[in-house]
Write a protein that holds these residues in place. Structure first.
Motif, PDB file in Angstrom:
ATOM      1  N   HIS A  43      -1.263 -13.108  -5.133  1.00  0.00           N
ATOM      2  CA  HIS A  43      -2.383 -12.229  -4.201  1.00  0.00           C
ATOM      3  C   HIS A  43      -2.004 -12.539  -3.060  1.00  0.00           C
ATOM      4  CE1 HIS A  43      -5.874  -9.509  -4.095  1.00  0.00           C
ATOM      5  NE2 HIS A  43      -6.155 -10.885  -3.403  1.00  0.00           N
ATOM      6  N   ASN A  44      -1.824 -11.032  -2.478  1.00  0.00           N
ATOM      7  CA  ASN A  44      -1.983 -11.380  -1.378  1.00  0.00           C
ATOM      8  C   ASN A  44      -2.576  -9.708  -0.866  1.00  0.00           C
ATOM      9  OD1 ASN A  44      -1.227 -10.128   1.295  1.00  0.00           O
ATOM     10  ND2 ASN A  44       0.132 -11.292   1.340  1.00  0.00           N
ATOM     11  N   LEU A  45      -4.237  -9.783   0.108  1.00  0.00           N
ATOM     12  CA  LEU A  45      -4.550  -9.024  -0.085  1.00  0.00           C
ATOM     13  C   LEU A  45      -4.025  -7.942   1.036  1.00  0.00           C
ATOM     14  CD1 LEU A  45      -7.585  -7.977  -1.033  1.00  0.00           C
ATOM     15  CD2 LEU A  45      -8.519  -9.474   1.210  1.00  0.00           C
ATOM     16  N   LYS A  46      -3.337  -8.604   1.757  1.00  0.00           N
ATOM     17  CA  LYS A  46      -2.853  -7.515   3.276  1.00  0.00           C
ATOM     18  C   LYS A  46      -1.526  -6.763   2.346  1.00  0.00           C
ATOM     19  CE  LYS A  46      -0.820  -7.861   8.004  1.00  0.00           C
ATOM     20  NZ  LYS A  46      -0.228  -8.786   9.073  1.00  0.00           N
ATOM     21  N   LEU A  51       0.393  -1.384   0.221  1.00  0.00           N
ATOM     22  CA  LEU A  51       0.651  -0.693  -1.512  1.00  0.00           C
ATOM     23  C   LEU A  51      -0.314  -0.256  -0.996  1.00  0.00           C
ATOM     24  CD1 LEU A  51       1.797  -3.636  -3.388  1.00  0.00           C
ATOM     25  CD2 LEU A  51       3.314  -2.077  -2.861  1.00  0.00           C
ATOM     26  N   CYS A  52      -1.130   0.021  -1.537  1.00  0.00           N
ATOM     27  CA  CYS A  52      -2.392   1.596  -1.596  1.00  0.00           C
ATOM     28  C   CYS A  52      -2.506   1.851  -0.496  1.00  0.00           C
ATOM     29  CB  CYS A  52      -4.019   0.642  -1.303  1.00  0.00           C
ATOM     30  SG  CYS A  52      -4.571   0.227  -2.972  1.00  0.00           S
ATOM     31  N   HIS A  53      -1.834   1.792   0.796  1.00  0.00           N
ATOM     32  CA  HIS A  53      -1.495   3.260   1.417  1.00  0.00           C
ATOM     33  C   HIS A  53      -0.274   3.516   1.581  1.00  0.00           C
ATOM     34  CE1 HIS A  53      -1.262   4.906   5.441  1.00  0.00           C
ATOM     35  NE2 HIS A  53      -0.076   3.865   5.572  1.00  0.00           N
ATOM     36  N   GLN A  54       1.058   2.972   0.650  1.00  0.00           N
ATOM     37  CA  GLN A  54       1.748   3.582   1.041  1.00  0.00           C
ATOM     38  C   GLN A  54       1.755   4.882   0.082  1.00  0.00           C
ATOM     39  OE1 GLN A  54       5.501   2.583   1.027  1.00  0.00           O
ATOM     40  NE2 GLN A  54       4.420   0.829   3.095  1.00  0.00           N
ATOM     41  N   ILE A  55       1.457   4.351  -1.058  1.00  0.00           N
ATOM     42  CA  ILE A  55       1.522   4.777  -3.270  1.00  0.00           C
ATOM     43  C   ILE A  55      -0.463   5.991  -2.853  1.00  0.00           C
ATOM     44  CG2 ILE A  55       0.934   4.423  -5.535  1.00  0.00           C
ATOM     45  CD1 ILE A  55       2.031   2.058  -5.352  1.00  0.00           C
ATOM     46  N   ILE A  99     -12.093  -9.389  -6.421  1.00  0.00           N
ATOM     47  CA  ILE A  99     -12.309  -8.045  -7.300  1.00  0.00           C
ATOM     48  C   ILE A  99     -12.516  -6.862  -5.901  1.00  0.00           C
ATOM     49  CG2 ILE A  99     -12.957  -6.593  -8.929  1.00  0.00           C
ATOM     50  CD1 ILE A  99     -10.035  -7.809  -9.503  1.00  0.00           C
ATOM     51  N   ASP A 100     -13.954  -7.971  -5.744  1.00  0.00           N
ATOM     52  CA  ASP A 100     -14.294  -6.880  -3.860  1.00  0.00           C
ATOM     53  C   ASP A 100     -13.645  -6.680  -3.354  1.00  0.00           C
ATOM     54  OD1 ASP A 100     -16.849  -7.687  -5.501  1.00  0.00           O
ATOM     55  OD2 ASP A 100     -17.508  -9.111  -4.854  1.00  0.00           O
ATOM     56  N   GLU A 101     -12.867  -7.516  -2.901  1.00  0.00           N
ATOM     57  CA  GLU A 101     -12.269  -7.423  -1.295  1.00  0.00           C
ATOM     58  C   GLU A 101     -11.174  -5.868  -1.710  1.00  0.00           C
ATOM     59  OE1 GLU A 101     -11.505 -11.826   0.311  1.00  0.00           O
ATOM     60  OE2 GLU A 101      -9.982 -11.429  -1.546  1.00  0.00           O
ATOM     61  N   MET A 102     -10.515  -5.582  -3.151  1.00  0.00           N
ATOM     62  CA  MET A 102      -9.652  -4.741  -3.808  1.00  0.00           C
ATOM     63  C   MET A 102     -10.310  -3.599  -3.655  1.00  0.00           C
ATOM     64  SD  MET A 102      -6.805  -7.112  -6.913  1.00  0.00           S
ATOM     65  CE  MET A 102      -6.261  -5.590  -7.463  1.00  0.00           C
ATOM     66  N   ALA A 103     -11.428  -3.821  -4.439  1.00  0.00           N
ATOM     67  CA  ALA A 103     -11.799  -2.777  -4.252  1.00  0.00           C
ATOM     68  C   ALA A 103     -12.412  -1.901  -3.324  1.00  0.00           C
ATOM     69  CB  ALA A 103     -13.133  -2.927  -5.370  1.00  0.00           C
ATOM     70  N   GLU A 104     -12.794  -2.604  -2.290  1.00  0.00           N
ATOM     71  CA  GLU A 104     -13.364  -2.191  -0.891  1.00  0.00           C
ATOM     72  C   GLU A 104     -11.796  -1.619   0.280  1.00  0.00           C
ATOM     73  OE1 GLU A 104     -14.037  -4.274   3.231  1.00  0.00           O
ATOM     74  OE2 GLU A 104     -15.009  -5.320   1.520  1.00  0.00           O
ATOM     75  N   ILE A 105     -10.554  -2.610  -0.548  1.00  0.00           N
ATOM     76  CA  ILE A 105      -9.266  -2.004   0.226  1.00  0.00           C
ATOM     77  C   ILE A 105      -9.359  -0.828  -0.779  1.00  0.00           C
ATOM     78  CG2 ILE A 105      -7.393  -2.002  -0.106  1.00  0.00           C
ATOM     79  CD1 ILE A 105      -7.670  -4.865   1.247  1.00  0.00           C
TER      80      ILE A 105
END
Length: 188
Positions: A43-46, A51-55, A99-105
């Motif tokens: 798991h790599n938050l950056k 990925l979220c940004h591009q997708i 999950i908190d970190e992923m949900a925020e992103i």
């Protein structure tokens, strides 16, 4: 494995051809292990944010994720490939921090997170239940053909509906060799 640029390009093309509402991208399995008394993870938050940004540019809004489900073949492959490491399964509390970190992103990019086979995470306000084979979603996307909504779970907390797998992984195996994948029957 495909480069990230090639992968993103494939996602873009699929979105153009079939529409973003038909594309679900997966960020999984999230794996943890112990190496020399240190807990590590893929798991790599950056990377997740990138990925979220591009997708998100393609209008895709569904991201499925899961934590490793330790099944026998995975355990055996892991031990053979990484004999000095130990599989580590994070506690619910540790998973919720991730999950908190992923949900925020993901919320910054108008993406919804769906948990695959981990209903204990569904108490999180930004997590929905994911089903790899989702008859309700398929019926919603194409009102002309009705598919089964009968549940056919493959393991605990699985919400998948009945389907027919068109793959034949003995005669047509995936050649990436991922140790977690069921499509890798020969394995390591």
């Amino acid at each position: 494995a495909l480069s990230l640029d090639k992968t993103i390009n494939q996602i873009r093309r699929l979105s153009e051809i079939y529409g973003p509402e038909r594309i679900i991208w997966r960020y999984d399995p999230i794996a943890h292990w112990i190496d020399n008394k240190t807990i590590s993870s893929n798991h790599n938050l950056k990377q997740f944010e990138e990925l979220c940004h591009q997708i998100s540019h393609f209008g895709i809004q569904r991201c499925y994720f899961s934590f490793v489900y330790v099944y026998r073949k995975y355990e055996n492959r892991f031990a053979k490939r990484f004999p000095k490491w130990q599989i580590y399964h994070p506690s619910l509390k540790e998973q919720l921090v991730i999950i908190d970190e992923m949900a925020e992103i993901s919320s910054k990019y108008n993406m919804v997170l769906y948990s695959c086979c981990n209903d204990s995470l569904l108490n999180h306000p930004k997590i929905k239940k994911g089903c790899c084979i989702d008859g309700n979603l398929l019926n919603e996307l194409d009102g002309t053909h009705k598919v089964s909504i009968a549940k056919a779970p493959s393991r605990q907390d699985c919400g998948c509906t009945r389907s027919i797998d068109i793959g034949n992984y003995l005669n047509q195996p995936c050649h990436y060799g991922c140790i977690y994948c069921y499509a890798n029957p020969a394995g390591y």
